[in-house]
Design a protein around this motif. Sequence first.
Motif, PDB file in Angstrom:
ATOM      1  N   GLU A  18      11.607 -14.113 -19.554  1.00  0.00           N
ATOM      2  CA  GLU A  18      12.718 -15.055 -19.691  1.00  0.00           C
ATOM      3  C   GLU A  18      13.241 -15.570 -18.353  1.00  0.00           C
ATOM      4  OE1 GLU A  18      14.076 -16.528 -22.358  1.00  0.00           O
ATOM      5  OE2 GLU A  18      12.414 -15.616 -23.455  1.00  0.00           O
ATOM      6  N   LEU A  19      12.811 -14.946 -17.254  1.00  0.00           N
ATOM      7  CA  LEU A  19      13.296 -15.344 -15.936  1.00  0.00           C
ATOM      8  C   LEU A  19      12.432 -16.448 -15.345  1.00  0.00           C
ATOM      9  CD1 LEU A  19      13.949 -11.851 -14.291  1.00  0.00           C
ATOM     10  CD2 LEU A  19      15.611 -13.359 -15.421  1.00  0.00           C
ATOM     11  N   GLU A  20      13.077 -17.374 -14.644  1.00  0.00           N
ATOM     12  CA  GLU A  20      12.330 -18.365 -13.880  1.00  0.00           C
ATOM     13  C   GLU A  20      11.805 -17.679 -12.629  1.00  0.00           C
ATOM     14  OE1 GLU A  20      14.516 -21.995 -13.368  1.00  0.00           O
ATOM     15  OE2 GLU A  20      14.564 -22.358 -15.521  1.00  0.00           O
ATOM     16  N   LEU A  21      10.761 -18.241 -12.034  1.00  0.00           N
ATOM     17  CA  LEU A  21      10.081 -17.600 -10.918  1.00  0.00           C
ATOM     18  C   LEU A  21      11.019 -17.197  -9.773  1.00  0.00           C
ATOM     19  CD1 LEU A  21       7.429 -16.593  -9.764  1.00  0.00           C
ATOM     20  CD2 LEU A  21       7.035 -18.885  -8.851  1.00  0.00           C
ATOM     21  N   PRO A  22      11.947 -18.041  -9.316  1.00  0.00           N
ATOM     22  CA  PRO A  22      12.832 -17.604  -8.223  1.00  0.00           C
ATOM     23  C   PRO A  22      13.692 -16.393  -8.594  1.00  0.00           C
ATOM     24  CG  PRO A  22      12.932 -19.986  -8.444  1.00  0.00           C
ATOM     25  CD  PRO A  22      12.170 -19.457  -9.632  1.00  0.00           C
ATOM     26  N   ALA A  23      14.159 -16.314  -9.825  1.00  0.00           N
ATOM     27  CA  ALA A  23      14.954 -15.166 -10.266  1.00  0.00           C
ATOM     28  C   ALA A  23      14.086 -13.917 -10.350  1.00  0.00           C
ATOM     29  CB  ALA A  23      15.611 -15.454 -11.614  1.00  0.00           C
ATOM     30  N   LYS A  24      12.870 -14.078 -10.850  1.00  0.00           N
ATOM     31  CA  LYS A  24      11.938 -12.953 -10.950  1.00  0.00           C
ATOM     32  C   LYS A  24      11.607 -12.412  -9.555  1.00  0.00           C
ATOM     33  CE  LYS A  24       8.889 -13.720 -14.003  1.00  0.00           C
ATOM     34  NZ  LYS A  24       7.736 -14.102 -14.821  1.00  0.00           N
ATOM     35  N   TYR A  93      19.970 -25.077 -18.993  1.00  0.00           N
ATOM     36  CA  TYR A  93      20.789 -24.449 -17.955  1.00  0.00           C
ATOM     37  C   TYR A  93      20.458 -22.965 -17.919  1.00  0.00           C
ATOM     38  CZ  TYR A  93      24.829 -22.235 -15.779  1.00  0.00           C
ATOM     39  OH  TYR A  93      25.636 -21.451 -14.994  1.00  0.00           O
ATOM     40  N   VAL A  94      20.169 -22.459 -16.718  1.00  0.00           N
ATOM     41  CA  VAL A  94      19.797 -21.058 -16.532  1.00  0.00           C
ATOM     42  C   VAL A  94      20.652 -20.472 -15.413  1.00  0.00           C
ATOM     43  CG1 VAL A  94      17.940 -19.497 -15.841  1.00  0.00           C
ATOM     44  CG2 VAL A  94      17.421 -21.489 -17.249  1.00  0.00           C
ATOM     45  N   THR A 111      22.154 -13.967  -6.955  1.00  0.00           N
ATOM     46  CA  THR A 111      22.424 -14.941  -8.020  1.00  0.00           C
ATOM     47  C   THR A 111      21.399 -16.059  -7.970  1.00  0.00           C
ATOM     48  OG1 THR A 111      24.787 -14.477  -7.885  1.00  0.00           O
ATOM     49  CG2 THR A 111      24.150 -16.509  -8.985  1.00  0.00           C
ATOM     50  N   TYR A 112      20.972 -16.506  -9.153  1.00  0.00           N
ATOM     51  CA  TYR A 112      20.070 -17.650  -9.275  1.00  0.00           C
ATOM     52  C   TYR A 112      20.584 -18.566 -10.380  1.00  0.00           C
ATOM     53  CZ  TYR A 112      16.329 -20.612 -10.880  1.00  0.00           C
ATOM     54  OH  TYR A 112      15.614 -21.708 -11.276  1.00  0.00           O
TER      55      TYR A 112
END
Length: 120
Positions: A18-24, A93-94, A111-112
Amino acid sequence: MIRIHKEQFEPFQILLNELELPAKESLAVLLRDFGFKRKHLVKCHNTLLRQLLHAQEEHQFSGVNFLFFQKDGNSIVIQHRYERILHQVGEDYVYDRFECTSDTNQRQVVTYTNMQQPSK
């Protein structure tokens, strides 16, 4: 014959999906900074998964996931605060915020969000 990779059904893997690459990547750096790896995960409480499974016509999700890691007598807890607003048209929105606290009172927050700040 059907082969199913059981990892795909684990709450932590579903959270990662469920995470986008920068958050992961931020989560991976956070774990590395504290000296932990995925294999040290003891418990993943995935609230987002529960919300998604019970959602009917829902377009907005928010809550907190709890990740517990332990190795060599040391522990960390990561609170993953999230918000998701799904749009029919345009980008969803994420928002992801990882708050990590160790049992030695070290703390780090990452935070992302995919939202752009309006230009002034």
